[in-house]
Motif scaffolding. Structure first.
Motif, PDB file in Angstrom:
ATOM      1  N   MET A   1     -13.613 -57.959 -83.701  1.00 47.60           N
ATOM      2  CA  MET A   1     -12.657 -57.114 -84.404  1.00 47.60           C
ATOM      3  C   MET A   1     -11.254 -57.277 -83.826  1.00 47.60           C
ATOM      4  N   ALA A   2     -11.174 -57.429 -82.505  1.00 50.11           N
ATOM      5  CA  ALA A   2      -9.874 -57.571 -81.849  1.00 50.11           C
ATOM      6  C   ALA A   2      -9.279 -58.956 -82.058  1.00 50.11           C
ATOM      7  N   ASN A   3     -10.112 -59.945 -82.277  1.00 53.70           N
ATOM      8  CA  ASN A   3      -9.651 -61.332 -82.376  1.00 53.70           C
ATOM      9  C   ASN A   3     -10.520 -62.052 -83.404  1.00 53.70           C
ATOM     10  N   PRO A   4     -10.341 -61.732 -84.699  1.00 55.61           N
ATOM     11  CA  PRO A   4     -11.280 -62.201 -85.736  1.00 55.61           C
ATOM     12  C   PRO A   4     -11.395 -63.725 -85.818  1.00 55.61           C
ATOM     13  N   PRO A   5     -12.634 -64.238 -85.743  1.00 57.60           N
ATOM     14  CA  PRO A   5     -12.859 -65.676 -85.931  1.00 57.60           C
ATOM     15  C   PRO A   5     -12.962 -66.006 -87.419  1.00 57.60           C
ATOM     16  N   GLU A   6     -13.108 -67.282 -87.731  1.00 56.12           N
ATOM     17  CA  GLU A   6     -13.266 -67.695 -89.129  1.00 56.12           C
ATOM     18  C   GLU A   6     -14.576 -67.169 -89.711  1.00 56.12           C
ATOM     19  N   LYS A   7     -15.632 -67.167 -88.887  1.00 54.56           N
ATOM     20  CA  LYS A   7     -16.938 -66.712 -89.371  1.00 54.56           C
ATOM     21  C   LYS A   7     -17.754 -66.193 -88.206  1.00 54.56           C
ATOM     22  N   VAL A   8     -18.561 -65.167 -88.463  1.00 53.30           N
ATOM     23  CA  VAL A   8     -19.484 -64.623 -87.466  1.00 53.30           C
ATOM     24  C   VAL A   8     -20.909 -64.889 -87.935  1.00 53.30           C
ATOM     25  N   LEU A   9     -21.709 -65.486 -87.068  1.00 49.85           N
ATOM     26  CA  LEU A   9     -23.108 -65.760 -87.367  1.00 49.85           C
ATOM     27  C   LEU A   9     -23.973 -64.984 -86.387  1.00 49.85           C
ATOM     28  N   ARG A  10     -25.232 -64.762 -86.714  1.00 51.65           N
ATOM     29  CA  ARG A  10     -26.079 -63.902 -85.897  1.00 51.65           C
ATOM     30  C   ARG A  10     -27.425 -64.555 -85.604  1.00 51.65           C
ATOM     31  N   LEU A  11     -27.842 -64.453 -84.332  1.00 51.73           N
ATOM     32  CA  LEU A  11     -29.176 -64.894 -83.912  1.00 51.73           C
ATOM     33  C   LEU A  11     -30.006 -63.649 -83.641  1.00 51.73           C
ATOM     34  N   ARG A  12     -30.839 -63.290 -84.585  1.00 54.18           N
ATOM     35  CA  ARG A  12     -31.663 -62.091 -84.439  1.00 54.18           C
ATOM     36  C   ARG A  12     -32.761 -62.323 -83.399  1.00 54.18           C
ATOM     37  N   GLY A  13     -32.988 -61.315 -82.584  1.00 54.48           N
ATOM     38  CA  GLY A  13     -34.048 -61.397 -81.584  1.00 54.48           C
ATOM     39  C   GLY A  13     -33.692 -62.203 -80.356  1.00 54.48           C
ATOM     40  N   SER A  14     -32.416 -62.598 -80.219  1.00 55.50           N
ATOM     41  CA  SER A  14     -32.031 -63.421 -79.069  1.00 55.50           C
ATOM     42  C   SER A  14     -31.506 -62.570 -77.929  1.00 55.50           C
ATOM     43  N   ASP A  15     -31.875 -62.949 -76.707  1.00 59.69           N
ATOM     44  CA  ASP A  15     -31.290 -62.342 -75.522  1.00 59.69           C
ATOM     45  C   ASP A  15     -29.989 -63.064 -75.184  1.00 59.69           C
TER      46      ASP A  15
END
Length: 370
Positions: free
Chosen positions: A329-343
């Motif tokens: 939010m403070a430094n928006p990238p072009e895209k945010v992707l998510r790895l569910r279940g990852s440590d």
């Protein structure tokens, strides 16, 4: 040990049906194979730490092991067995072959760049990327894993690193050595995010894309310590796990940070296979303190000109998801992707899903100007 226990097992009763005997035999073979693989992993880990203590030949780690040993690996035949972890496989990390993760007509030579540089986080080394390197190389990418100063098998004393530029020097030297027409995709994990930010500011024309993998994605004038301080305020686990090192005396600033081995699994590897935790426990080194406190000077013309992507890890205890989202939010990238279940170590806990995500980012075309 597994094979010995298999031989000592009592035979099934004579009245047991043939099918039960076959199941028992197959189970014993699987147990023996799992033990054998775990022993191989621990032997590899021991070899790594011995190499570190021996100084790795006395010199800095020269690019990645994948470059130096690629030809040898091809001559040795089939790849090593896959993980023998008994961890239930998540839907976020399906059992896929590399060719299934890519469109069949993808040619990495047609991309803006097929060079990917993997930059480890604090305390880690190039060794942590072994799964990711193998998957990306099998998909046609040229992969380099960097050992930052005082990390992995780099022989420098962690306690004597006095700046971020000194810590990130192996990365900036690599970029400086690229041909004029060459660019690389940088992937920074954890504190490696600050390192790739430093490299983006210094060599923006050499960086095609920057991927922040649950990493410190900072804004101008801030340090990684600012981010880690927020983490301490969030759940306190990092504060409990860190051990400050004062090699110059208690009356001087800390020189490094160690992670308490008793807490390292809960902090970093709460979803990772046991053998990868064992590898990390003998391979991790202290984190230099000075680079963490250094405030980055980032400009829109250099750092801001590089395409940025952020990869979230949902089960992360070191940099919780809420803190990752705050950085975005403070430094928006072009895209945010998510790895569910990852440590905090997706290269261990979700290697297939991470690979798929990196390939997706590598193949994303530049947005059309409106």
């Amino acid at each position: 040990m597994g094979a010995l226990m298999s031989c000592m097992s009592s035979p099934p009763p004579s009245g047991s049906p043939p099918q039960a005997k076959r199941r028992s035999s197959a189970s014993s073979r699987r147990g023996a194979k799992a033990a054998e693989i775990d022993e191989q992993a621990l032997a590899a880990a021991a070899a790594l730490v011995l190499g570190q203590r021996g100084g790795g030949g006395g010199g800095a780690f020269d690019r990645s092991a994948s470059v130096r040993y690629a030809a040898k690996r091809q001559q040795q035949g089939p790849p090593l067995p896959r993980s023998s972890s008994t961890r239930p496989r998540s839907l976020a990390d399906p059992e896929l072959q590399p060719q299934q993760l890519l469109a069949k007509d993808l040619n990495t030579k047609d991309l803006e760049t097929n060079i990917i540089v993997l930059v480890h986080g604090g305390g880690f080394g190039a060794w942590c990327w072994y799964k990711t390197m193998s998957l990306l190389e099998d998909s046609g990418f040229k992969v380099n894993a960097i050992d930052l100063t005082g990390s992995g098998i780099n022989s420098s004393d962690t306690n004597k690193i006095s700046s971020l530029s000194e810590y990130a020097e192996p990365l900036t030297s690599y970029l400086k050595g690229l041909d004029d027409a060459e660019k690389a995709i940088l992937v920074g994990h954890d504190f490696g995010g600050a390192c790739i930010s430093h490299a983006m500011e210094k060599f923006p024309s050499k960086v095609a894309k920057a991927v922040f993998l649950c990493a410190t994605m900072l804004t101008n004038g801030h340090s990684a310590l600012d981010i880690f301080q927020q983490q301490m305020d969030t759940n306190g686990m990092l504060q409990k796990a860190q051990e400050l090192v004062y090699s110059n005396g208690k009356d001087r600033p800390p020189t490094a940070i160690n992670i308490d081995k008793a807490l390292v699994r809960d902090l970093l590897f709460n979803q990772s296979p046991a053998k990868d935790v064992s590898l990390a426990s003998v391979s991790m080194r202290p984190i230099p303190f000075a680079p963490i406190t250094e405030k980055l000077m980032l400009t829109e013309g250099n750092y801001g000109s590089v395409r940025r992507f952020f990869v979230e890890t949902t089960e992360d205890s070191a940099i919780p998801l809420s803190l990752q989202q705050s950085m975005c939010m403070a430094n928006p990238p072009e895209k945010v992707l998510r790895l569910r279940g990852s440590d905090h170590a997706p290269f261990f806990s979700r290697p297939q899903a991470l690979h798929k995500t990196l390939v997706e980012i590598a193949t994303l075309p530049r947005p059309q100007a409106s």
